[in-house]
Design an enzyme around this catalytic site. Structure first.
Site, PDB file in Angstrom:
ATOM      1  N   TYR A 142      47.437 -11.040  72.819  1.00  0.00           N
ATOM      2  CA  TYR A 142      46.371 -11.840  72.212  1.00  0.00           C
ATOM      3  C   TYR A 142      46.921 -12.816  71.180  1.00  0.00           C
ATOM      4  CZ  TYR A 142      42.149  -9.528  74.016  1.00  0.00           C
ATOM      5  OH  TYR A 142      41.132  -9.078  74.806  1.00  0.00           O
ATOM      6  N   ASP A 245      41.083  -3.531  75.383  1.00  0.00           N
ATOM      7  CA  ASP A 245      39.957  -4.400  75.739  1.00  0.00           C
ATOM      8  C   ASP A 245      39.392  -3.971  77.091  1.00  0.00           C
ATOM      9  OD1 ASP A 245      38.240  -6.702  75.669  1.00  0.00           O
ATOM     10  OD2 ASP A 245      39.607  -7.692  77.065  1.00  0.00           O
ATOM     11  N   ASP A 249      35.753  -1.523  78.005  1.00  0.00           N
ATOM     12  CA  ASP A 249      34.642  -1.947  78.868  1.00  0.00           C
ATOM     13  C   ASP A 249      34.391  -0.892  79.947  1.00  0.00           C
ATOM     14  OD1 ASP A 249      34.252  -4.366  77.530  1.00  0.00           O
ATOM     15  OD2 ASP A 249      34.001  -5.501  79.391  1.00  0.00           O
TER      16      ASP A 249
HETATM   17  C1  IPM Z   1      35.943  -7.731  72.882  1.00  0.00           C
HETATM   18  C2  IPM Z   1      35.818  -9.083  73.514  1.00  0.00           C
HETATM   19  C3  IPM Z   1      36.790 -10.040  72.832  1.00  0.00           C
HETATM   20  C4  IPM Z   1      38.182  -9.494  73.042  1.00  0.00           C
HETATM   21  C5  IPM Z   1      36.691 -11.510  73.276  1.00  0.00           C
HETATM   22  C6  IPM Z   1      35.292 -12.061  73.052  1.00  0.00           C
HETATM   23  C7  IPM Z   1      37.724 -12.370  72.601  1.00  0.00           C
HETATM   24  O1  IPM Z   1      36.035  -8.980  74.887  1.00  0.00           O
HETATM   25  O2  IPM Z   1      35.711  -7.617  71.653  1.00  0.00           O
HETATM   26  O3  IPM Z   1      36.243  -6.771  73.591  1.00  0.00           O
HETATM   27  O4  IPM Z   1      38.805  -9.735  74.089  1.00  0.00           O
HETATM   28  O5  IPM Z   1      38.683  -8.819  72.149  1.00  0.00           O
HETATM   29 MG    MG Z   2      36.243  -6.988  75.603  1.00  0.00          MG
END
Ligand code: IPM
Ligand code: MG
Length: 354
Positions: A142, A245, A249
């Site tokens: 990142y 990340d 999810d």
């Molecule tokens: C999260 C989101 C963010 C990330 C994006 C919006 C930059 O997906 O907080 O998980 O990748 O960290």
């Molecule tokens: Mg995310």
């Protein structure tokens, strides 16, 4: 107590969900005799529109002077054409980096009332699921160097970690495991990536300080599989920014809805950044139908981790649980026989049960 809270509603559904969380926090303040001062600022697309950049120095300074920061969501199609360095998401990343909140806590539990929304077979979720995903938040690919060839036909993103960055994150993971079920799973890709080999060595060294914690090491591809095959095996999971990340999810899907998931991002002080893990949902913005519970529950984490108000945090969590027990659902978690409510109404229902 008195506390200064910066709110960053952000874009699309952000302002709608933040309004509900603020309403609930105000109710907590009234009920328990606290004074919360809210200072609303712009972030992401809203900041681009007003100031030309996704995060201003002034906003960052306000966040770093506050006791805690509560954020909604950033980004969306309106700013898709903006140059990469000024995209709304850049504002969020700069905020995380600027506040030095390197540890992102993403808890995954299944609200029993929503078990029907979990896509996994009932026998898989029969054993209790209570996972704390601890995602490193200010390093990794990142924040590494990026490169694009002049003819635009090739690109590189650099993944980088230092032992210090891994150690400070892992230490929080071990401390958490000690307070939970004393199990820690470190997720990496050490069979391929040098960063992951450093990650694993660092965790291995640190584990000597925590002999009571049972440590396992898992490659990220296997971890993604194990999460759906047998999620109950996990207690604390520590991992890098990119893998975290993705896995968070996946864990949100297991929990039934992205809209329910809170998160806390902490550094070496109690000042923290709190946000739901879902995005800005442009398709439903402005219609008062978004699920505010992830943001409201992020408010509970704020009370717990930044203000040390455990009882008040539990009051919010219990209020959310009560509203679900009574059958109220926003569209994303609605099922036959339940009462469908909008975003504002959901906020009112939770506030009324504080
Ligand atoms: C999260 C989101 C963010 C990330 C994006 C919006 C930059 O997906 O907080 O998980 O990748 O960290
Ligand atoms: Mg995310």
């Amino acid at each position: 107590m008195q506390a200064n809270i910066v709110t960053l509603p952000g874009d699309y559904i952000g302002p709608e969900i933040i309004a509900q969380a603020v309403k609930v926090l105000e109710k907590v303040a009234e009920k328990y005799g606290h004074t919360f001062r809210f200072d609303e600022r712009r972030l992401g697309g809203a900041s681009i529109d007003a100031f030309g950049v996704p995060l201003t120095d002034e906003t960052l300074a306000a966040c770093n002077a506050a006791d805690a920061v509560l954020m909604g969501s950033v980004g969306g199609p309106k700013w898709d054409g903006v140059e990469p360095a000024r995209r709304p998401e850049k504002g969020l990343l700069a905020l995380r980096k600027g506040m030095q909140v390197f540890a992102n806590l993403r808890p995954c539990t299944i609200h029993p009332q929503l078990a029907g929304a979990c896509p996994l077979r009932p026998d898989i979720i029969a054993e209790p699921i209570d996972i704390m995903i601890l995602r490193e938040l200010t390093g990794d690919i990142y924040f590494g160097k990026r490169w694009r060839s002049e003819d635009r036909s090739a690109a590189t993103d650099e993944m980088a970690y230092s032992a210090m960055e891994v150690e400070r994150l892992a230490r929080i993971g071990f401390e958490m495991a000690m307070k939970r079920n004393k199990k820690l799973c470190s997720v990496d890709k050490a069979n391929v990536l040098e960063c992951s080999r450093l990650w694993r060595e660092t965790v291995q060294k640190l584990s000597a300080e925590y002999p009571e914690v049972e440590v396992t090491y898992m490659y990220v591809d296997n971890a993604a599989m194990q999460l759906i095959l047998r999620p109950s095996q996990f207690d604390v999971m520590i991992t890098g920014n990119l893998f975290g990340d993705i896995l968070s999810d996946e864990s949100a899907a297991i929990a039934g809805s992205l809209g329910m998931m809170p998160s806390a991002s902490l550094g070496s002080t109690t000042r923290g950044l709190y946000e739901p893990i879902h995005g800005s949902a442009p398709d439903i913005a402005g219609r008062d139908i978004a699920n505010p519970l992830g943001t409201i529950l992020s408010g509970a984490l704020l009370l717990r981790h930044s203000l040390g108000l455990e009882q008040e945090a539990k009051a919010i969590e219990a209020a959310v649980s009560a509203v679900l027990d009574e059958g109220y659902r926003t569209g994303d978690i609605w099922s036959e026989g339940m009462t469908k409510v909008g975003c504002t109404q959901m906020g009112d229902l939770v506030a009324a049960r504080i």
